[in-house]
Scaffold this motif. Structure first.
Motif, short mmCIF file in Angstrom:
data_model
loop_
_atom_site.label_atom_id
_atom_site.label_comp_id
_atom_site.label_asym_id
_atom_site.label_seq_id
_atom_site.Cartn_x
_atom_site.Cartn_y
_atom_site.Cartn_z
N LEU A 73 34.07 41.98 47.29
CA LEU A 73 34.98 42.02 46.15
C LEU A 73 36.26 42.79 46.48
O LEU A 73 37.32 42.48 45.93
N GLU A 74 36.17 43.78 47.38
CA GLU A 74 37.38 44.48 47.82
C GLU A 74 38.34 43.52 48.51
O GLU A 74 39.56 43.67 48.41
N LEU A 75 37.79 42.55 49.21
CA LEU A 75 38.61 41.58 49.95
C LEU A 75 39.09 40.42 49.09
O LEU A 75 40.07 39.75 49.43
N TYR A 76 38.41 40.19 47.97
CA TYR A 76 38.54 38.92 47.26
C TYR A 76 39.91 38.74 46.60
O TYR A 76 40.46 37.64 46.60
N ASP A 77 40.50 39.79 46.03
CA ASP A 77 41.79 39.63 45.35
C ASP A 77 42.88 39.16 46.31
O ASP A 77 43.83 38.49 45.90
N ASP A 78 42.75 39.52 47.59
CA ASP A 78 43.77 39.14 48.56
C ASP A 78 43.38 37.88 49.35
O ASP A 78 44.09 37.48 50.27
N ALA A 79 42.27 37.27 48.94
CA ALA A 79 41.78 36.08 49.65
C ALA A 79 42.46 34.83 49.11
O ALA A 79 41.85 33.99 48.45
N VAL A 80 43.76 34.73 49.37
CA VAL A 80 44.56 33.63 48.83
C VAL A 80 45.34 32.88 49.91
O VAL A 80 45.86 31.79 49.66
N HIS A 81 45.43 33.42 51.10
CA HIS A 81 46.40 32.92 52.08
C HIS A 81 45.94 31.67 52.82
O HIS A 81 46.77 30.95 53.40
N LEU A 82 44.65 31.38 52.80
CA LEU A 82 44.14 30.15 53.40
C LEU A 82 43.84 29.08 52.34
O LEU A 82 43.48 27.96 52.68
N THR A 83 43.98 29.46 51.08
CA THR A 83 43.66 28.57 49.97
C THR A 83 44.81 27.61 49.70
O THR A 83 45.98 27.98 49.82
N GLY A 104 42.74 25.84 29.84
CA GLY A 104 42.00 27.06 30.13
C GLY A 104 41.25 26.95 31.44
O GLY A 104 41.12 25.87 32.02
N ILE A 105 40.76 28.10 31.91
CA ILE A 105 39.95 28.18 33.12
C ILE A 105 38.59 28.78 32.76
O ILE A 105 38.52 29.81 32.09
N CYS A 106 37.52 28.13 33.22
CA CYS A 106 36.17 28.66 33.10
C CYS A 106 35.52 28.55 34.47
O CYS A 106 35.14 27.45 34.90
N THR A 107 35.41 29.67 35.18
CA THR A 107 34.97 29.68 36.56
C THR A 107 33.93 30.77 36.77
O THR A 107 33.88 31.74 36.02
N ASN A 108 33.11 30.61 37.80
CA ASN A 108 32.21 31.69 38.18
C ASN A 108 32.85 32.64 39.18
O ASN A 108 32.23 33.64 39.56
N LYS A 109 34.06 32.36 39.61
CA LYS A 109 34.83 33.31 40.43
C LYS A 109 35.11 34.53 39.56
O LYS A 109 35.46 34.37 38.37
N PRO A 110 34.97 35.74 40.07
CA PRO A 110 35.31 36.90 39.24
C PRO A 110 36.73 36.79 38.68
O PRO A 110 37.61 36.20 39.31
N GLU A 111 36.94 37.35 37.51
CA GLU A 111 38.21 37.13 36.82
C GLU A 111 39.41 37.66 37.60
O GLU A 111 40.46 36.99 37.65
N SER A 112 39.30 38.82 38.22
CA SER A 112 40.45 39.39 38.92
C SER A 112 40.92 38.50 40.07
O SER A 112 42.12 38.17 40.14
N VAL A 117 44.64 34.41 42.50
CA VAL A 117 44.96 33.16 43.19
C VAL A 117 45.83 32.26 42.32
O VAL A 117 46.74 31.58 42.84
N LEU A 118 45.61 32.26 41.02
CA LEU A 118 46.49 31.47 40.14
C LEU A 118 47.91 32.03 40.14
O LEU A 118 48.88 31.28 40.15
N ASP A 119 48.02 33.35 40.16
CA ASP A 119 49.33 33.97 40.23
C ASP A 119 50.00 33.66 41.57
O ASP A 119 51.23 33.42 41.62
N HIS A 120 49.23 33.62 42.63
CA HIS A 120 49.76 33.29 43.96
C HIS A 120 50.45 31.93 43.96
O HIS A 120 51.48 31.75 44.62
N PHE A 121 49.89 30.99 43.20
CA PHE A 121 50.47 29.65 43.13
C PHE A 121 51.42 29.47 41.95
O PHE A 121 51.90 28.36 41.71
N GLY A 122 51.69 30.54 41.21
CA GLY A 122 52.59 30.45 40.07
C GLY A 122 52.02 29.70 38.89
O GLY A 122 52.77 29.24 38.02
#
Length: 217
Positions: A73-83, A104-112, A117-122
């Motif tokens: 989870l420490e790594l997960y917020d920054d796990a956007v660069h290969l996505t 809306g979004i309903c995902t099992n990915k943690p909310e943060s 990742v949504l913010d990363h893509f605008g």
């Protein structure tokens, strides 16, 4: 109309980032890395289940679960660069918003990390509600996250868009029609999953929704 989306394997191909973060955790445990295909097969039940599957696959001590999850989870917020977004997603969301649908979004990915990742893509402003796997006390396939998301968007006629067995079961238990994106992370044949619609190109989704509403596309 309300359109609720799953995230991993539906709007985004995030398996490479999830695999990389998981392999960083495994390396710290002295375990061999996952292949991309193996990691992709572990996605869908949320981060705790992902770690559980990694532990089982590598024969690690189950007592390591919490420590491995914390590191992941420490790594997960920054796990956007290969996505990457699946082709056509951005234009599809723009069209649906233009047509007046509540998204809306309903995902099992943690909310943060989901928001990151949504913010990363605008895309963060596109969604009126975002429910992650840790937003409520329960997660998919329990129907409550989906019904809560729909209620937060005002309630009424809705469609759930996802890619997996978990998504299909969630929609079925919630009594919400399901549109299956067939290029995601499922392991089950399309015909074996309950769905109202199936599509493999996001350029087709607005037309699917128009047909669902009984309006010529």
């Amino acid at each position: 109309m309300i359109i609720v989306f799953d995230l991993d394997g539906t709007l985004i191909d995030s398996a490479p980032d999830i695999c990389a973060a998981g392999n960083t955790v495994l390396a710290a445990e002295g375990a061999t890395p996952m292949s991309l295909a193996e990691a992709t097969g572990f996605i869908g039940g949320g981060a705790p289940l992902l770690i559980e599957r990694m532990i089982a696959a590598r024969g690690l001590e189950t007592e390591r679960h919490d420590a491995m999850l914390s590191r992941f989870l420490e790594l997960y917020d920054d796990a956007v660069h290969l996505t990457q977004l699946f082709p056509g997603v951005e234009a599809c969301l723009e069209k649906l918003a233009w047509d007046g649908h509540a998204l809306g979004i309903c995902t099992n990915k943690p909310e943060s990390p989901a928001r990151a990742v949504l913010d990363h893509f605008g895309l963060l402003p596109r969604f009126g509600t975002i429910l992650g796997g840790d937003t409520l006390k329960v997660k998919k396939p329990d129907p409550v996250p989906l019904t809560t998301c729909i209620a937060a968007l005002g309630g009424g006629r809705a469609l759930y868009v996802g890619d997996s067995e978990v998504d299909a079961e969630t929609a079925e238990r919630a009594g919400v029609p399901f549109a299956l994106f067939t290029r995601g992370y499922r392991n089950t044949p399309v015909d074996a999953l309950p769905h109202a619609h199936a599509f493999d190109d996001f350029a087709d989704l607005p037309g699917v929704i128009a047909t669902y509403r009984g309006v010529p596309s």
